[in-house]
Motif scaffolding. Structure first.
Motif, PDB file in Angstrom:
ATOM      1  N   LEU A 159     -13.321  -4.319   5.427  1.00 47.80           N
ATOM      2  CA  LEU A 159     -13.264  -5.315   4.359  1.00 47.80           C
ATOM      3  C   LEU A 159     -13.208  -4.672   2.977  1.00 47.80           C
ATOM      4  CD1 LEU A 159     -15.927  -7.881   5.628  1.00 47.80           C
ATOM      5  CD2 LEU A 159     -13.436  -8.028   5.836  1.00 47.80           C
ATOM      6  N   ASN A 160     -12.273  -5.162   2.145  1.00 52.44           N
ATOM      7  CA  ASN A 160     -12.274  -4.765   0.747  1.00 52.44           C
ATOM      8  C   ASN A 160     -13.306  -5.612  -0.006  1.00 52.44           C
ATOM      9  OD1 ASN A 160     -11.043  -7.291  -0.003  1.00 52.44           O
ATOM     10  ND2 ASN A 160      -9.016  -6.433   0.446  1.00 52.44           N
ATOM     11  N   SER A 217       0.841  -1.203   0.000  1.00 56.76           N
ATOM     12  CA  SER A 217       0.000   0.000   0.000  1.00 56.76           C
ATOM     13  C   SER A 217       0.878   1.254   0.000  1.00 56.76           C
ATOM     14  CB  SER A 217      -0.920   0.013   1.221  1.00 56.76           C
ATOM     15  OG  SER A 217      -0.177   0.013   2.426  1.00 56.76           O
ATOM     16  N   PRO A 218       0.495   2.301  -0.731  1.00 54.36           N
ATOM     17  CA  PRO A 218       1.303   3.521  -0.789  1.00 54.36           C
ATOM     18  C   PRO A 218       1.150   4.368   0.468  1.00 54.36           C
ATOM     19  CG  PRO A 218      -0.691   3.810  -2.067  1.00 54.36           C
ATOM     20  CD  PRO A 218      -0.687   2.380  -1.612  1.00 54.36           C
ATOM     21  N   TRP A 276      -5.085  -4.170   2.265  1.00 57.18           N
ATOM     22  CA  TRP A 276      -4.959  -3.520   0.966  1.00 57.18           C
ATOM     23  C   TRP A 276      -5.129  -4.541  -0.160  1.00 57.18           C
ATOM     24  CZ3 TRP A 276      -4.920   0.723  -1.841  1.00 57.18           C
ATOM     25  CH2 TRP A 276      -4.157   0.823  -3.008  1.00 57.18           C
ATOM     26  N   LEU A 277      -5.984  -4.212  -1.121  1.00 60.60           N
ATOM     27  CA  LEU A 277      -6.164  -5.014  -2.325  1.00 60.60           C
ATOM     28  C   LEU A 277      -5.462  -4.283  -3.466  1.00 60.60           C
ATOM     29  CD1 LEU A 277      -7.612  -7.382  -3.793  1.00 60.60           C
ATOM     30  CD2 LEU A 277      -9.542  -5.823  -4.158  1.00 60.60           C
ATOM     31  N   ALA A 293       1.455   0.159   5.372  1.00 59.49           N
ATOM     32  CA  ALA A 293       0.668   0.096   6.609  1.00 59.49           C
ATOM     33  C   ALA A 293      -0.579  -0.758   6.470  1.00 59.49           C
ATOM     34  CB  ALA A 293       0.285   1.510   7.051  1.00 59.49           C
ATOM     35  N   LEU A 294      -1.116  -0.854   5.249  1.00 61.79           N
ATOM     36  CA  LEU A 294      -2.370  -1.576   5.051  1.00 61.79           C
ATOM     37  C   LEU A 294      -2.165  -2.971   4.471  1.00 61.79           C
ATOM     38  CD1 LEU A 294      -4.521   1.316   3.539  1.00 61.79           C
ATOM     39  CD2 LEU A 294      -4.003   0.813   5.934  1.00 61.79           C
ATOM     40  N   ASP A 295      -0.924  -3.428   4.423  1.00 59.29           N
ATOM     41  CA  ASP A 295      -0.653  -4.747   3.863  1.00 59.29           C
ATOM     42  C   ASP A 295      -1.197  -5.850   4.766  1.00 59.29           C
ATOM     43  OD1 ASP A 295       0.586  -3.321   1.925  1.00 59.29           O
ATOM     44  OD2 ASP A 295       2.614  -4.010   2.363  1.00 59.29           O
TER      45      ASP A 295
END
Length: 212
Positions: free
Chosen positions: A126-127, A62-63, A134-135, A111-113
């Motif tokens: 949830l994605n 995630s960026p 992160w998706l 951070a969102l991995d």
């Protein structure tokens, strides 16, 4: 995952897109609070391509993100990342983060991995694949440019979120408690086979013949 789809599928679905009007940013009627928050990233500029590192063709991390301009009365913030050009009725959700502090803030790269996905105060919802992380962007080959909207919302309350809130739960809370919003868009396109061949030929011409 979608890189192995035949190019023809991307071409057939080219005009099938969720649309910018269905993004959370545009569905929540904030009027004067719309775009009051500035969202930025050290990784890419607004409406510029996302580096491959952050997509399914790279490491898929995630960026980093930064934001400023939340109103003083905000009690918390929410991040939602959606693909406006997914060939689906609604935008594809790539990340949801709830419980963010109510001020200038940031999320570091990664951070969102999957191995992360939680901070001291915030957590991932949830994605669209029902995963709490992160998706990475993964558009069909030949479908064209996809626009990924990193949307930050200031809330007038700290909601009692469910353990892993999804898009519908977040939208309901935004409709009731959102004060201001901001949006940063990054783009990504997975070329079809013919484009890849053209790129390879161009690279070989640019490189020129090898010297003895």
């Amino acid at each position: 995952m979608l890189e192995k789809l035949p190019d023809v599928i991307g071409h057939v679905l080219h005009d099938q897109r969720a649309g910018l009007d269905k993004l959370a940013f545009n569905k929540v009627g904030l009027r004067s609070g719309m775009a009051a928050i500035t969202v930025s990233s050290l990784a890419f500029q607004d409406h510029a391509p996302l580096p491959v590192l952050y997509t399914a063709d790279g490491a898929g991390t995630s960026p980093s993100l930064q934001w400023t301009g939340l109103p003083a009365q905000a009690q918390s913030a929410v991040l939602m990342v959606e693909d406006a050009d997914a060939p689906t009725p609604q935008p594809l959700v790539h990340a949801i983060v709830v419980g963010l502090p109510p001020g200038d803030g940031a999320l570091r790269e990664g951070a969102l991995d999957e191995q992360e996905g939680r901070g001291p105060e915030w957590s991932c919802g949830l994605n669209s694949f029902l995963q709490a992380h992160w998706l990475p962007p993964d558009p069909p080959p030949g479908h064209g440019v996809h626009r990924y909207a990193f949307q930050l919302f200031a809330l007038s309350t700290m909601p009692a979120w469910s353990a892993k809130p999804g898009r519908e739960e977040v939208l309901e809370v935004l409709q009731a408690h959102a004060l201001a919003s901001g949006c940063l868009i990054g783009t990504y396109e997975r070329p079809d086979g013919s484009q890849k061949i053209e790129q390879a030929e161009l690279s070989s011409v640019t490189a020129g013949p090898l010297s003895a």
